[in-house]
Every structure is written in structure tokens, then in C-alpha cells.
Design a protein around this motif. Structure first.
Motif, PDB file in Angstrom:
ATOM      1  N   TYR A   1       0.869  -1.187   0.000  1.00 23.41           N
ATOM      2  CA  TYR A   1       0.000   0.000   0.000  1.00 23.41           C
ATOM      3  C   TYR A   1       0.905   1.235   0.000  1.00 23.41           C
ATOM      4  O   TYR A   1       1.552   1.540   0.977  1.00 23.41           O
ATOM      5  CB  TYR A   1      -0.914   0.019   1.221  1.00 23.41           C
ATOM      6  CG  TYR A   1      -2.133   0.914   1.034  1.00 23.41           C
ATOM      7  CD1 TYR A   1      -2.002   2.266   0.733  1.00 23.41           C
ATOM      8  CD2 TYR A   1      -3.418   0.409   1.148  1.00 23.41           C
ATOM      9  CE1 TYR A   1      -3.097   3.080   0.546  1.00 23.41           C
ATOM     10  CE2 TYR A   1      -4.546   1.219   0.967  1.00 23.41           C
ATOM     11  CZ  TYR A   1      -4.365   2.549   0.668  1.00 23.41           C
ATOM     12  OH  TYR A   1      -5.468   3.366   0.479  1.00 23.41           O
TER      13      TYR A   1
ATOM     14  N   CYS B   1      -1.668  -1.203  -3.890  1.00 20.64           N
ATOM     15  CA  CYS B   1      -2.833  -0.358  -3.633  1.00 20.64           C
ATOM     16  C   CYS B   1      -2.360   1.088  -3.470  1.00 20.64           C
ATOM     17  O   CYS B   1      -1.372   1.355  -2.783  1.00 20.64           O
ATOM     18  CB  CYS B   1      -3.541  -0.822  -2.368  1.00 20.64           C
ATOM     19  SG  CYS B   1      -5.133  -0.012  -2.091  1.00 20.64           S
TER      20      CYS B   1
ATOM     21  N   PRO C   1      -8.391   1.189  -3.245  1.00 22.82           N
ATOM     22  CA  PRO C   1      -8.760   0.394  -2.072  1.00 22.82           C
ATOM     23  C   PRO C   1     -10.014  -0.458  -2.243  1.00 22.82           C
ATOM     24  O   PRO C   1     -10.079  -1.572  -1.721  1.00 22.82           O
ATOM     25  CB  PRO C   1      -8.965   1.458  -0.979  1.00 22.82           C
ATOM     26  CG  PRO C   1      -8.094   2.591  -1.407  1.00 22.82           C
ATOM     27  CD  PRO C   1      -8.153   2.601  -2.894  1.00 22.82           C
TER      28      PRO C   1
ATOM     29  N   LEU D   1      -9.611  -4.183  -3.288  1.00 25.19           N
ATOM     30  CA  LEU D   1      -8.852  -5.137  -2.476  1.00 25.19           C
ATOM     31  C   LEU D   1      -9.592  -6.454  -2.279  1.00 25.19           C
ATOM     32  O   LEU D   1      -8.984  -7.529  -2.249  1.00 25.19           O
ATOM     33  CB  LEU D   1      -8.525  -4.517  -1.108  1.00 25.19           C
ATOM     34  CG  LEU D   1      -7.424  -3.457  -1.082  1.00 25.19           C
ATOM     35  CD1 LEU D   1      -7.408  -2.739   0.260  1.00 25.19           C
ATOM     36  CD2 LEU D   1      -6.074  -4.092  -1.367  1.00 25.19           C
TER      37      LEU D   1
ATOM     38  N   ILE E   1      -1.103  -7.176   3.886  1.00 24.36           N
ATOM     39  CA  ILE E   1      -0.990  -5.852   3.276  1.00 24.36           C
ATOM     40  C   ILE E   1       0.154  -5.123   3.973  1.00 24.36           C
ATOM     41  O   ILE E   1       0.176  -4.998   5.204  1.00 24.36           O
ATOM     42  CB  ILE E   1      -2.293  -5.043   3.400  1.00 24.36           C
ATOM     43  CG1 ILE E   1      -3.399  -5.684   2.575  1.00 24.36           C
ATOM     44  CG2 ILE E   1      -2.072  -3.595   2.956  1.00 24.36           C
ATOM     45  CD1 ILE E   1      -4.729  -4.966   2.670  1.00 24.36           C
TER      46      ILE E   1
ATOM     47  N   LEU F   1      -8.429   1.085   5.224  1.00 20.96           N
ATOM     48  CA  LEU F   1      -8.503  -0.374   5.195  1.00 20.96           C
ATOM     49  C   LEU F   1      -9.612  -0.900   6.101  1.00 20.96           C
ATOM     50  O   LEU F   1     -10.308  -1.865   5.757  1.00 20.96           O
ATOM     51  CB  LEU F   1      -7.151  -0.975   5.602  1.00 20.96           C
ATOM     52  CG  LEU F   1      -6.002  -0.726   4.611  1.00 20.96           C
ATOM     53  CD1 LEU F   1      -4.686  -1.246   5.178  1.00 20.96           C
ATOM     54  CD2 LEU F   1      -6.297  -1.370   3.263  1.00 20.96           C
TER      55      LEU F   1
ATOM     56  N   GLU G   1     -12.793  -0.662   4.406  1.00 20.68           N
ATOM     57  CA  GLU G   1     -12.945  -1.683   3.362  1.00 20.68           C
ATOM     58  C   GLU G   1     -13.126  -3.072   3.945  1.00 20.68           C
ATOM     59  O   GLU G   1     -13.180  -4.056   3.220  1.00 20.68           O
ATOM     60  CB  GLU G   1     -11.725  -1.663   2.428  1.00 20.68           C
ATOM     61  CG  GLU G   1     -11.560  -0.395   1.622  1.00 20.68           C
ATOM     62  CD  GLU G   1     -12.703  -0.156   0.656  1.00 20.68           C
ATOM     63  OE1 GLU G   1     -13.311  -1.148   0.198  1.00 20.68           O
ATOM     64  OE2 GLU G   1     -13.014   1.022   0.362  1.00 20.68           O
TER      65      GLU G   1
ATOM     66  N   ILE H   1     -11.030  -4.727   5.970  1.00 20.97           N
ATOM     67  CA  ILE H   1      -9.789  -5.505   6.064  1.00 20.97           C
ATOM     68  C   ILE H   1      -9.465  -5.780   7.530  1.00 20.97           C
ATOM     69  O   ILE H   1      -9.459  -4.871   8.364  1.00 20.97           O
ATOM     70  CB  ILE H   1      -8.611  -4.761   5.398  1.00 20.97           C
ATOM     71  CG1 ILE H   1      -8.928  -4.456   3.932  1.00 20.97           C
ATOM     72  CG2 ILE H   1      -7.325  -5.563   5.533  1.00 20.97           C
ATOM     73  CD1 ILE H   1      -9.150  -5.667   3.080  1.00 20.97           C
TER      74      ILE H   1
ATOM     75  N   GLU I   1      -7.351  -6.241  10.713  1.00 20.91           N
ATOM     76  CA  GLU I   1      -6.085  -5.621  11.104  1.00 20.91           C
ATOM     77  C   GLU I   1      -4.968  -6.640  11.290  1.00 20.91           C
ATOM     78  O   GLU I   1      -3.784  -6.277  11.265  1.00 20.91           O
ATOM     79  CB  GLU I   1      -6.271  -4.804  12.393  1.00 20.91           C
ATOM     80  CG  GLU I   1      -7.107  -3.555  12.188  1.00 20.91           C
ATOM     81  CD  GLU I   1      -7.064  -2.627  13.399  1.00 20.91           C
ATOM     82  OE1 GLU I   1      -6.039  -2.615  14.097  1.00 20.91           O
ATOM     83  OE2 GLU I   1      -8.068  -1.930  13.616  1.00 20.91           O
TER      84      GLU I   1
ATOM     85  N   ILE J   1      -2.532  -6.564   8.435  1.00 19.98           N
ATOM     86  CA  ILE J   1      -1.901  -5.276   8.103  1.00 19.98           C
ATOM     87  C   ILE J   1      -0.554  -5.173   8.814  1.00 19.98           C
ATOM     88  O   ILE J   1      -0.452  -5.339  10.027  1.00 19.98           O
ATOM     89  CB  ILE J   1      -2.796  -4.097   8.518  1.00 19.98           C
ATOM     90  CG1 ILE J   1      -4.158  -4.178   7.809  1.00 19.98           C
ATOM     91  CG2 ILE J   1      -2.110  -2.772   8.209  1.00 19.98           C
ATOM     92  CD1 ILE J   1      -5.156  -3.145   8.303  1.00 19.98           C
TER      93      ILE J   1
END
Length: 456
Positions: A7, A32, A50, A53, A61, A75, A78, A80, A82, A85
Motif C-alpha cells: 500500500y 494499492c 482500495p 482489495l 498488506i 482499510l 474496506e 480488512i 487488522e 496489516i
């Protein structure tokens, strides 16, 4: 094979891509980026917004942008998790990328498959064989790997190569000026500074900084006329606070000496923010605090944790990097400022570390005396208080690099920090406690020997 999405496609993202794309265990499935409409792919890898994804299968990510908080919020929106990440902080990317590039070059010039042995081998070559940038790579790599016995010789060759380089631009002039100061040749440094002013007559913060720095190496105090035009209202407030005062700067090392009474006897006591979390014996480090210096890295941590330490009454906070004034006011009790020359400070082969930044800033303000306590310049591997990061504790420095050695190899010059403080001590501009003074009396060769004993 791990499938990842990067990202961010700024300079950090591109460096991360270059490194990770060579790893056979990693598959970069997409990049991204908020500006994906401007370009649809990079090196054959799709660039996506984003909202796309969810159409990709990935394990992780990797955020490579400096806008971490904002990206994490995107994120989350969206959907996602954590757990997938990971943040790859910009300083760490740059440090890792430096090693990546140097090791690639060492491999291409290989007499040895062991790259550390290869760097030691190349360090024995005559200075004219490599350019200044190559000598910088060799020397910095030796520092990063803790090969201090080979550092002194390669550092001398680095300096010779730099001073022999053609001076076609201002940056080279400035690097040569800083090199001459480091070598203690102030007369040559003055001539170099005169050349800079002749070829680049525009008066700016760089020229003011260089002129001021020369005064410290010569032994004079900062002439206030050099910096008066840079001072704002907060600087003037700080100037009135420190002018004519005796000041103690307390460092991160564990001290078994009872220095607390001497420290507290100074008019003002300066500490770094982590010290305020210590429960150390006040007989050793004192209990008085008037001014707190705060690095940019520590500020970001403290904004999320222990915010009360940023709002202590009767404390004047000094920040390392420029922020919006409104942000300062919202963080502290209003008594705050940024360091003078905050983004322009340089020493030979790198930037000053935090102590040197504080001294440059503080000596601008005409203090009566400055004495530093509990600094060992890394000659003791594990002598730091628990609230500070040290060379053997890389996790606390996740945003900087694998460890402090790498940090010093890439962003600073470990010997320049000691040489600078040594010059200030010799010139009577600062004092130091017994242990700190012992380190500052060392020559460069002796200092590298001390580092070798500490880390090998």
C-alpha cells in the motif's frame, strides 16, 4: 509463497518493491494506491484502488507510506482485518534498502562469498580506487555489521576520497566543509566556507548553519546575529529561559554514581522524554526537570501512549521536527517550540543524533554553562535505562531499522557524533561527568576500539 499487497507507491514503496520482488518466497500480487487512476501498473504489477482489495487473495498488506493512520482507517472501512496489516516504516525501508543495494554491489565485486569479509577486503584497497559514494558504502556497511576494527581506516579513505572529489555543486562543497571540521582543520573549513559563499552567494539557512557550526568547532559561542532572523516568538521565550543559566543534560545510561545532587544544583535540567518514565534513584540522576526534548519518532509514540507526559506543568517542550503550531498547542500545555535548524542539522557523513541536535540548539541560546551526564556514546552495549532503546533491543526501534547500528550506519556517522562533542569539550563549550569525559577524550581509532570491545 506469501502473497502480499503493497500500500503506497512513493519513494518508500518503490524501494520496498525493488527489495521484495527479488525474494522468491514473496509474490507481490498488487499495489494499492489512492492515485491508482493515474497509472494502472508498476513493473507489471497492477495498481488498484482500495475498493478493489476484496477481489484479491493475499496473506498480508504492507503499508509503505508515511500516512499510516489514514491508510489504516481506509482499510478498516474496506473491511480488512487488522491482523493482515503490517507497517513498513519509511526509515526502516531506507535502512534496509541501503543494505540491499550495498550487498548487491559487494556481490558484484566478490572475492569472497561472505559479504562482510568482502567489505573488509575492499576496505584495504587504496582510497583512489573507489569513488566517495563507494567508500561511504564500504564504511557504512562495516559499521552496520559491527566491524569496528576496520572502520577507522575506511573512514579515513572516505574522507580522502570526498576531499579529492570535484566540487560541482553546493552539496559537495558542504560535505567537504563538514569533513574538514571533523578532521579539525578549521582554517581549511573557513576557506571552504568562503568558497561556498563565493560560488553560492544566496544567504539561506544552510549558510547560516555552516557559519554557526564553524564557530563551535573553533571554540567561539554562536554569534546571535547569525540566527536572530530565524527566531520566532517561541524561540525568544526559550532564549530568555536559558540565557545565562547553568544547564545539565541527563542522558540514557545507567549510572551507579550519586550524581543527583550535582544535576539538580543546575539552574535548569534537560531530559529526553523517556526519562520521565524512569523510576531510577534520584540520588543517581536527580529529580528536577525543566526542559524536555522530544524526537519526532518519540512524539508519534507518545501521542498514542502516555499522553500525560506531554502535558506536565512547568515543563518547556522542545520538538525535533517542524509541526503545525496548532498541533503543538493541542499536544502540550502551550510551552513548546521546535529546534533551531531543525531540518538542516548535518555533521560529516550524516545527521546529528539527538544529543548533538540538543547541543547545537542549546548553544545558540547563550547558556552560561552546559554539562552532560550519563552518555557513553554506545561504548557499553547494554547500559541503557529500560525506557530507552539500545543497540541490542531492536524491537523498540521498529520504525528505524533492524538495530541502532544500522540506524547509525545509514542516517548518521557514529564517529562524527563523538568527534563533535569532543571538540565542544576541548573548546570549553560544554562540561561532562567523569565517565562521559573519558569517552570524549578518545581519538577516533581508540573510540572504534572501544566499540569493538562492546559489540564483539
Amino acid at each position: 509463497m506469501e502473497k502480499i499487497i503493497l500500500y503506497g507507491l512513493g519513494s518508500g514503496g518503490r524501494c520496498a518493491f525493488d527489495m521484495l520482488s527479488t525474494d522468491k518466497n514473496i509474490d507481490i500480487v498488487a499495489i494499492c494506491d489512492s492515485f491508482s487512476d493515474e497509472k494502472r501498473e508498476y513493473m507489471g504489477v497492477p495498481i488498484i484502488p482500495p475498493h478493489e482489495l476484496s477481489s484479491y487473495i493475499f496473506n498480508r498488506i504492507l503499508i509503505t507510506s508515511i500516512y499510516v493512520t489514514e491508510i489504516v482507517d481506509v482499510l478498516r472501512n474496506e473491511g480488512i482485518n487488522e491482523d493482515v496489516i503490517t507497517v513498513y516504516q519509511a526509515p526502516k525501508i531506507l535502512a534496509d534498502y541501503f543494505i540491499f543495494q550495498v550487498e548487491k554491489w559487494l556481490s558484484d565485486h566478490g572475492e569472497h562469498t561472505d559479504l562482510v569479509k568482502q567489505s573488509v577486503y575492499l576496505a584495504q584497497k587504496p582510497p583512489e580506487l573507489f569513488s566517495y559514494e563507494r567508500w561511504k558504502n564500504i564504511y557504512s556497511y562495516l559499521v552496520a555489521k559491527g566491524m569496528f576494527r576496520d572502520c577507522s581506516n575506511s573512514r579515513v579513505k572516505l574522507q580522502k576520497s570526498l576531499l579529492a572529489s570535484p566540487t560541482n555543486d553546493r552539496d559537495t562543497y558542504m560535505q567537504q566543509f563538514l569533513c574538514l571540521l571533523d578532521k579539525g582543520d578549521c582554517a581549511a573549513a573557513q576557506r571552504k566556507l568562503d568558497s561556498i559563499h563565493h560560488h553560492f552567494p544566496d544567504k539561506d539557512i544552510d549558510s547560516i548553519y555552516m557559519k554557526s557550526l564553524l564557530q563551535l568547532y573553533i571554540g567561539g559561542t554562536y554569534n546571535r546575529q547569525y540566527v536572530s532572523e530565524l527566531l520566532n516568538k517561541k524561540d525568544e521565550q526559550f532564549f530568555e529561559l536559558v540565557k545565562g543559566k547553568s544547564i545539565a543534560i541527563v542522558g540514557p545510561c545507567v549510572s551507579k554514581e550519586k550524581l543527583g545532587e550535582e544535576i539538580d544544583s543546575h539552574d535548569l535540567v534537560i531530559r529526553m522524554l523517556p526519562s520521565l518514565k524512569d523510576n531510577s534513584d534520584s540520588q543517581e540522576i536527580g529529580s528536577k526537570t525543566n526542559i524536555v526534548y522530544l524526537s519526532a519518532y518519540r512524539l508519534e509514540m507518545m501521542k498514542a501512549e502516555d499522553k500525560e507526559l506531554l502535558r506536565l506543568k512547568d515543563i518547556f517542550y522542545v520538538f525535533e521536527l517542524q509541526k503545525e503550531e496548532s498541533e503543538f498547542e493541542s499536544i502540550t500545555n502551550g510551552k513548546s517550540r521546535t529546534m533551531l535548524f531543525e531540518a538542516k542539522m548535518k555533521l560529516f557523513n550524516g545527521f546529528p543524533t539527538f544529543l548533538q541536535r540538543i547541543l547545537i540548539d542549546l548553544l545558540t541560546m547563550q547558556a552560561k554553562s552546559v554539562k552532560i551526564f550519563n552518555f557513553d556514546f554506545y561504548t557499553t552495549k547494554a547500559a541503557y535505562k529500560s525506557s530507552y532503546s539500545n543497540f541490542s533491543d531492536s524491537e523498540k526501534l521498529a520504525g528505524v531499522g533492524d538495530n541502532l547500528l544500522l540506524n547509525h550506519a545509514v542516517f548518521h556517522d557514529i564517529a562524527s557524533q563523538q568527534v563533535f562533542c569532543k571538540r565542544l569539550l576541548e573548546n570549553g563549550l560544554i562540561e561532562a561527568d567523569t565517565k562521559t569525559r573519558e569517552v570524549l577524550k578518545l581519538g577516533v581509532d581508540e573510540y572504534f576500539d572501544k566499540l569493538h570491545l562492546a559489540f564483539n
